[in-house]
Design a protein around this motif. Structure first.
Motif, PDB file in Angstrom:
ATOM      1  N   LEU A 485       0.822  -1.212   0.000  1.00  0.00           N
ATOM      2  CA  LEU A 485       0.000   0.000   0.000  1.00  0.00           C
ATOM      3  C   LEU A 485       0.852   1.257   0.000  1.00  0.00           C
ATOM      4  O   LEU A 485       0.520   2.249  -0.659  1.00  0.00           O
ATOM      5  CB  LEU A 485      -0.942  -0.010   1.199  1.00  0.00           C
ATOM      6  CG  LEU A 485      -2.072  -1.055   1.173  1.00  0.00           C
ATOM      7  CD1 LEU A 485      -2.856  -1.003   2.479  1.00  0.00           C
ATOM      8  CD2 LEU A 485      -2.998  -0.825  -0.014  1.00  0.00           C
ATOM      9  N   ASN A 486       1.943   1.241   0.717  1.00  0.00           N
ATOM     10  CA  ASN A 486       2.836   2.410   0.759  1.00  0.00           C
ATOM     11  C   ASN A 486       3.526   2.630  -0.581  1.00  0.00           C
ATOM     12  O   ASN A 486       3.694   3.769  -1.024  1.00  0.00           O
ATOM     13  CB  ASN A 486       3.881   2.233   1.858  1.00  0.00           C
ATOM     14  CG  ASN A 486       3.287   2.371   3.251  1.00  0.00           C
ATOM     15  OD1 ASN A 486       2.282   3.055   3.439  1.00  0.00           O
ATOM     16  ND2 ASN A 486       3.873   1.711   4.237  1.00  0.00           N
ATOM     17  N   LYS A 489       0.975   3.884  -3.134  1.00  0.00           N
ATOM     18  CA  LYS A 489       0.501   5.234  -2.832  1.00  0.00           C
ATOM     19  C   LYS A 489       1.181   6.276  -3.711  1.00  0.00           C
ATOM     20  O   LYS A 489       0.607   7.339  -3.995  1.00  0.00           O
ATOM     21  CB  LYS A 489       0.767   5.519  -1.353  1.00  0.00           C
ATOM     22  CG  LYS A 489       0.293   6.877  -0.876  1.00  0.00           C
ATOM     23  CD  LYS A 489       0.575   7.040   0.597  1.00  0.00           C
ATOM     24  CE  LYS A 489       0.150   8.408   1.113  1.00  0.00           C
ATOM     25  NZ  LYS A 489       0.439   8.559   2.551  1.00  0.00           N
ATOM     26  N   TYR A 490       2.400   5.982  -4.180  1.00  0.00           N
ATOM     27  CA  TYR A 490       3.154   6.936  -4.998  1.00  0.00           C
ATOM     28  C   TYR A 490       3.322   6.453  -6.441  1.00  0.00           C
ATOM     29  O   TYR A 490       4.213   6.919  -7.150  1.00  0.00           O
ATOM     30  CB  TYR A 490       4.546   7.156  -4.361  1.00  0.00           C
ATOM     31  CG  TYR A 490       4.470   7.659  -2.949  1.00  0.00           C
ATOM     32  CD1 TYR A 490       4.194   9.005  -2.673  1.00  0.00           C
ATOM     33  CD2 TYR A 490       4.645   6.796  -1.870  1.00  0.00           C
ATOM     34  CE1 TYR A 490       4.106   9.459  -1.367  1.00  0.00           C
ATOM     35  CE2 TYR A 490       4.563   7.243  -0.566  1.00  0.00           C
ATOM     36  CZ  TYR A 490       4.294   8.578  -0.319  1.00  0.00           C
ATOM     37  OH  TYR A 490       4.203   9.028   0.970  1.00  0.00           O
ATOM     38  N   ARG A 497      -3.261   4.700  -7.581  1.00  0.00           N
ATOM     39  CA  ARG A 497      -3.286   5.525  -6.362  1.00  0.00           C
ATOM     40  C   ARG A 497      -4.694   5.581  -5.772  1.00  0.00           C
ATOM     41  O   ARG A 497      -4.876   5.488  -4.551  1.00  0.00           O
ATOM     42  CB  ARG A 497      -2.782   6.937  -6.677  1.00  0.00           C
ATOM     43  CG  ARG A 497      -1.357   6.992  -7.189  1.00  0.00           C
ATOM     44  CD  ARG A 497      -0.783   8.398  -7.102  1.00  0.00           C
ATOM     45  NE  ARG A 497      -1.540   9.336  -7.900  1.00  0.00           N
ATOM     46  CZ  ARG A 497      -1.289   9.618  -9.171  1.00  0.00           C
ATOM     47  NH1 ARG A 497      -0.295   8.990  -9.795  1.00  0.00           N
ATOM     48  NH2 ARG A 497      -1.995  10.510  -9.826  1.00  0.00           N
ATOM     49  N   ASP A 498      -5.713   5.735  -6.622  1.00  0.00           N
ATOM     50  CA  ASP A 498      -7.095   5.772  -6.139  1.00  0.00           C
ATOM     51  C   ASP A 498      -7.496   4.450  -5.498  1.00  0.00           C
ATOM     52  O   ASP A 498      -8.133   4.425  -4.442  1.00  0.00           O
ATOM     53  CB  ASP A 498      -8.049   6.092  -7.291  1.00  0.00           C
ATOM     54  CG  ASP A 498      -7.937   7.529  -7.748  1.00  0.00           C
ATOM     55  OD1 ASP A 498      -7.295   8.315  -7.029  1.00  0.00           O
ATOM     56  OD2 ASP A 498      -8.488   7.861  -8.808  1.00  0.00           O
ATOM     57  N   THR A 500      -5.540   2.327  -4.127  1.00  0.00           N
ATOM     58  CA  THR A 500      -4.792   2.192  -2.867  1.00  0.00           C
ATOM     59  C   THR A 500      -5.492   2.938  -1.739  1.00  0.00           C
ATOM     60  O   THR A 500      -5.654   2.411  -0.624  1.00  0.00           O
ATOM     61  CB  THR A 500      -3.361   2.734  -3.051  1.00  0.00           C
ATOM     62  OG1 THR A 500      -2.711   2.011  -4.100  1.00  0.00           O
ATOM     63  CG2 THR A 500      -2.554   2.570  -1.767  1.00  0.00           C
ATOM     64  N   ARG A 501      -5.897   4.184  -2.007  1.00  0.00           N
ATOM     65  CA  ARG A 501      -6.584   4.949  -0.963  1.00  0.00           C
ATOM     66  C   ARG A 501      -7.905   4.282  -0.570  1.00  0.00           C
ATOM     67  O   ARG A 501      -8.275   4.247   0.607  1.00  0.00           O
ATOM     68  CB  ARG A 501      -6.837   6.380  -1.456  1.00  0.00           C
ATOM     69  CG  ARG A 501      -5.599   7.244  -1.479  1.00  0.00           C
ATOM     70  CD  ARG A 501      -5.956   8.709  -1.698  1.00  0.00           C
ATOM     71  NE  ARG A 501      -6.427   8.942  -3.058  1.00  0.00           N
ATOM     72  CZ  ARG A 501      -5.637   9.277  -4.073  1.00  0.00           C
ATOM     73  NH1 ARG A 501      -4.343   9.433  -3.865  1.00  0.00           N
ATOM     74  NH2 ARG A 501      -6.130   9.476  -5.277  1.00  0.00           N
ATOM     75  N   LYS A 504      -7.065   1.101   1.524  1.00  0.00           N
ATOM     76  CA  LYS A 504      -6.508   1.455   2.844  1.00  0.00           C
ATOM     77  C   LYS A 504      -7.602   1.973   3.764  1.00  0.00           C
ATOM     78  O   LYS A 504      -7.620   1.664   4.965  1.00  0.00           O
ATOM     79  CB  LYS A 504      -5.414   2.510   2.664  1.00  0.00           C
ATOM     80  CG  LYS A 504      -4.631   2.791   3.934  1.00  0.00           C
ATOM     81  CD  LYS A 504      -3.464   3.722   3.630  1.00  0.00           C
ATOM     82  CE  LYS A 504      -2.638   3.952   4.905  1.00  0.00           C
ATOM     83  NZ  LYS A 504      -1.485   4.855   4.646  1.00  0.00           N
TER      84      LYS A 504
END
Length: 865
Positions: A485-486, A489-490, A497-498, A500-501, A504
């Motif tokens: 996930l980290n 995130k980038y 990225r979407d 992942t958010r 999470k």
């Protein structure tokens, strides 16, 4: 020049030099000039007009080939001013002694209708079989909905089918297919009888053998006539004819008789264009439980190495449709050979076919799965990728029985590089992670190492795998999930990225409550429905077989829906006519309801064909023209006789002029309003050289032909065209004679800037909904009592505006439709009569100025006593 045209070069500059050869005595040279004329006449209209007289003379030539060629070119030159000449030429050619010329006339009708959409009425009597296909084709183009015109010709058409030329047979078969669907009952649907039993409408032979006491519907003799007379055409050498008969039997014949088409279709299988239609037909026969029809010809559908890739894929579809418990082993052995093909697209399609066979026949599901797993070791990445995708779909149907296969696929993750295949494996492991609890965390660890280098689709499935393992096995996968996930995130891709958010937020414990989101397991661990492996041709039967729409699987322009079977038996007596020779009958070809070519020099009547004179074959030409003229006089097309003064006789030094609007499309341009001017000489000497001189800039005016002389007391009417640009501003110009010029102006009423539009109430409402808000002008008025009836309202409105009446299902609501001449913008008028004499009037159009002016005029005329 023709060579230059063939190479795509512009040869229009040579037009004058080429056209002068149109009068050549050499027939071959004439043909070449005709080809050139058709190509450039629309661009060089003024020069093309110079050759019209030559064509008119050629129409009288003793040689039938020259007459037909002249008519063919004349109907292909898209010059508006010659439309009246074209119509007269078609009318004369339709009664020509040569069947070849009459055939050309039938094709010319289609061309004219496509171009001007004008009202054409033509009693066309055929005297030979050569022209029958062309006449029926013209009928299908011009007025296919007028099915009642076929009644008296139906049996004749059925009897002449075997003698008509091949392409004519195709057209007639298609027309009779639509006709039969509207005039006969379905021969293969179930019906409830009086004794409560169900009976199929089978063939006549089966009905005679029926001993159950049931009384199924006996097929109409005319229905049987059509099937009997088209059956011999299955032996035709023309693939289109055979396919036409096949689609006719498919749509019209009892299910037990559809089987006769199989042998003829297989005979023409080498014609690749038939294959796609055979796919639908084999699927249809399966649904009718006669799929075994093609079983004897199974090997005829085997793929040859010389077949194009697309044909190979289509034949695969047919083989898949024909698979059953009896022949599945043979088909699978054939598929094993196809998988080894060097054609990757074909090999991938074969693997998909194996998956469909495994789904359709449960007895071979395990065998197919094992074979697909074996293909995972293939060196070809395309084969491996497609195998993984198909295995994934098959495992969803029964995952509990195939845990070992999931483990085996997980071990292949390192060697498989195709993104779709890797993503499919990750999805399977994540979906059934509880069945492989030892392998799944290790797979996540491997994917975490290579996450940044994976394709987008693989990253998304890795995130899904991490979320599912976090929810089911957090002890082993918590840190791995946080790491992934980290990293994600980038990621450079915003979708990653979407996602992942989103993940999470759902699975990471809330800071306040310290608990997982209550929706996490409902979202990620919910059981997914198993996919259904269906044929990509599944929905093609919504289009009529062998049509362009069926081939493309989308509605093509001009496609006519095949009608549904009637629920009650239509009257069969409408086809009872005296038997006549099959080559001598009449079809009435016409189009539209608008009398748009009323020029004095045109003698063709263009009125609505009423029910009183339908089928009156015995009437001669003079009587038909007379009845048409009488009918048009009291028909639903109204042209007001009101005239406006253009030039007073005192101001014009004895020359008087009045103008009126004949309400017909202008023959000079579709954007111009037609205006007729009546010139009168009230002086004591002749007036010469009357013409239009200087005109106001910015407004297009097509001049009338110069009058060389207007004698004392004589009146003449001339026609001109004006593009008012959808404005009521006057057209200013000079009316000149040899000695004088007079400044005059033609002011158009707003109602004369419109042309009527024919539409249904449903389409009217649809378009009106688009023209609401600022495009709507409405008002309430108190109408004079004598003006509130439907007849009065129609008469009042049509008197001031050129409108088309729209049928209405409500007695108190009247609708009218038109379009502006110049831009073609819709103008919709609604009049609702309420209690008393109150009337709600609304005008919907994007031309706001025209809408407001028209509303004001209509309000005024409805309020008059």
């Amino acid at each position: 020049q023709l060579e230059m045209i063939a190479k795509g070069k512009n040869a229009s500059e040579l037009f004058p030099a080429v056209v002068k050869n149109v009068a050549s005595k050499n027939i071959e040279l004439k043909k070449l000039v005709y080809v050139y004329l058709v190509r450039y006449a629309e661009e060089q209209q003024d020069l093309a007009l110079l050759s019209i007289s030559t064509f008119q003379r050629a129409l009288k030539d003793p040689n039938q080939l020259i007459r037909a060629s002249a008519l063919r070119v004349l109907s292909s030159i898209r010059v508006p001013i010659i439309v009246p000449i074209m119509m007269l030429s078609i009318k004369e050619a339709a009664s020509d002694l040569s069947p070849y010329v009459r055939k050309t006339a039938a094709h010319a009708i289609q061309k004219l209708y496509r171009w001007v959409k004008s009202a054409i009425i033509l009693n066309y009597t055929m005297n030979s079989l050569q022209e029958s296909g062309s006449v029926v084709m013209a009928f299908e183009e011009v007025c296919p909905e007028r099915i009642h015109l076929i009644h008296k010709n139906y049996r004749k058409l059925c009897n002449l089918l075997v003698d008509v030329e091949e392409w004519g047979q195709v057209v007639i078969i298609n027309m009779l297919t639509r006709y039969a669907r509207m005039q006969f009952l379905s021969p293969w649907k179930e019906s409830l009888e009086e004794n409560g039993e169900k009976a199929f409408y089978d063939s006549d032979e089966e009905q005679k053998k029926n001993s159950s006491g049931r009384k199924p519907y006996m097929m109409d003799p005319d229905h049987r006539l059509l099937l009997r007379n088209t059956k011999p055409l299955l032996q035709s050498r023309n693939a289109a004819v055979v396919m036409g008969v096949a689609q006719l039997y498919w749509h019209l014949a009892p299910k037990s008789e559809v089987t006769i088409v199989a042998k003829s279709l297989v005979r023409l299988l080498r014609s690749h264009r038939l294959v796609i239609h055979l796919i639908t037909l084999t699927g249809r026969l399966h649904s009718l439980q006669v799929g075994g029809l093609f079983q004897p010809y199974l090997k005829s559908f085997y793929i040859r190495s010389t077949d194009p890739t697309q044909i190979k894929i289509l034949k695969l579809e047919i083989l898949t449709n024909l698979t059953s418990e009896i022949n599945i082993s043979t088909v699978l052995r054939e598929f094993q050979t196809y998988v080894k093909s060097q054609d990757k697209q074909f090999a991938a399609a074969t693997i998909q076919a194996i998956g469909r066979c495994a789904t359709n026949i449960s007895e071979v599901t395990d065998t197919c799965l094992n074979g697909l797993v074996y293909l995972l070791s293939n060196r070809d990445e395309t084969v491996v990728a497609e195998s993984v995708v198909v295995i994934k779909k098959l495992l969803q149907t029964q995952p509990a029985q195939h845990s070992e296969i999931i483990k085996h696929m997980a071990k292949l993750l390192d060697s498989i590089t195709v993104p779709m295949a890797r993503a499919s494996i990750l999805w399977l492991i994540g979906e059934y992670c509880e069945r492989v609890p030892k392998i799944a965390p290790d797979v996540l660890r491997i994917m975490a190492k290579t996450f940044t280098n994976e394709e987008e689709i693989v990253k998304l499935q890795t995130l899904n795998l991490a979320a599912k393992l976090y929810l089911t096995n957090p002890k082993q996968t918590k840190l791995l999930t946080q790491y992934i996930l980290n990293v994600a995130k980038y990621d450079q891709n915003y979708d990653i990225r979407d996602r992942t958010r989103f993940i999470k937020q759902l699975i990471v414990p809330n800071e306040k409550s310290g608990a997982l989101s209550k929706y996490a397991k409902k979202i990620f661990l919910v059981q997914k429905p198993a996919p259904v492996l269906e044929s990509p041709f599944k929905d093609r039967d919504r289009f009529q077989l062998s049509t362009l729409s069926h081939t493309l699987n989308t509605r093509a322009n001009g496609y006519l829906e095949l009608p549904d079977w009637p629920q009650t038996i239509p009257d069969p007596s409408v086809r009872n006519v005296e038997v006549q020779p099959v080559w001598d009958f009449t079809l009435v070809l016409f189009a539209g309801k608008q009398n748009i070519l009323n020029s004095p020099q045109l003698s063709i009547s263009a009125s609505e064909y009423s029910s009183e004179n339908e089928g009156s074959d015995s009437k001669n030409e003079d009587s038909s023209e007379s009845s048409s003229s009488e009918e048009s006089s009291d028909g639903d097309i109204f042209v007001p006789s009101k005239s406006f003064e253009l030039l007073h006789r005192m101001s014009g030094k004895g020359l008087g002029a009045q103008y009126h609007f004949p309400r017909q499309p202008c023959i000079y341009s579709s954007k111009m309003v037609s205006v007729q001017i009546t010139l009168t000489n009230t002086s004591d000497k002749e007036i010469t050289n009357i013409e239009i001189g200087e005109r106001k800039p910015g407004m297009q005016i097509h001049d009338f032909h110069k009058l060389d002389c207007l004698n004392v007391g004589e009146s003449k009417t001339v026609s001109m065209g004006i593009d008012f640009c959808d404005s009521t501003q006057a057209a200013n110009f000079h009316l000149c004679t040899q000695n004088d010029q007079f400044s005059v102006a033609i002011q158009p009423p707003v109602g004369e800037l419109l042309l009527p539009v024919t539409t249904s109430e449903k389409d009217f409402r649809k378009e009106q909904g688009k023209l609401s808000g600022m495009n709507e002008n409405s008002t309430s008025i108190t109408c004079a009592p004598q003006n509130s009836s439907r007849q009065a309202i129609v008469q009042k409105l049509v008197n001031v505006s050129n409108l088309g009446v729209v049928p209405s299902s409500q007695d108190n609501v009247h609708r009218f439709a038109a379009k502006t001449v110049s831009s073609g913008a819709l103008v919709l008028i609604t009049i609702e009569v309420k209690e008393g004499s109150t009337v709600q009037l609304s005008v919907n159009t994007e031309k706001t100025v025209i809408g407001s002016v028209l509303l004001r005029e209509l309000k005024s005329v409805l309020s008059q006593e």
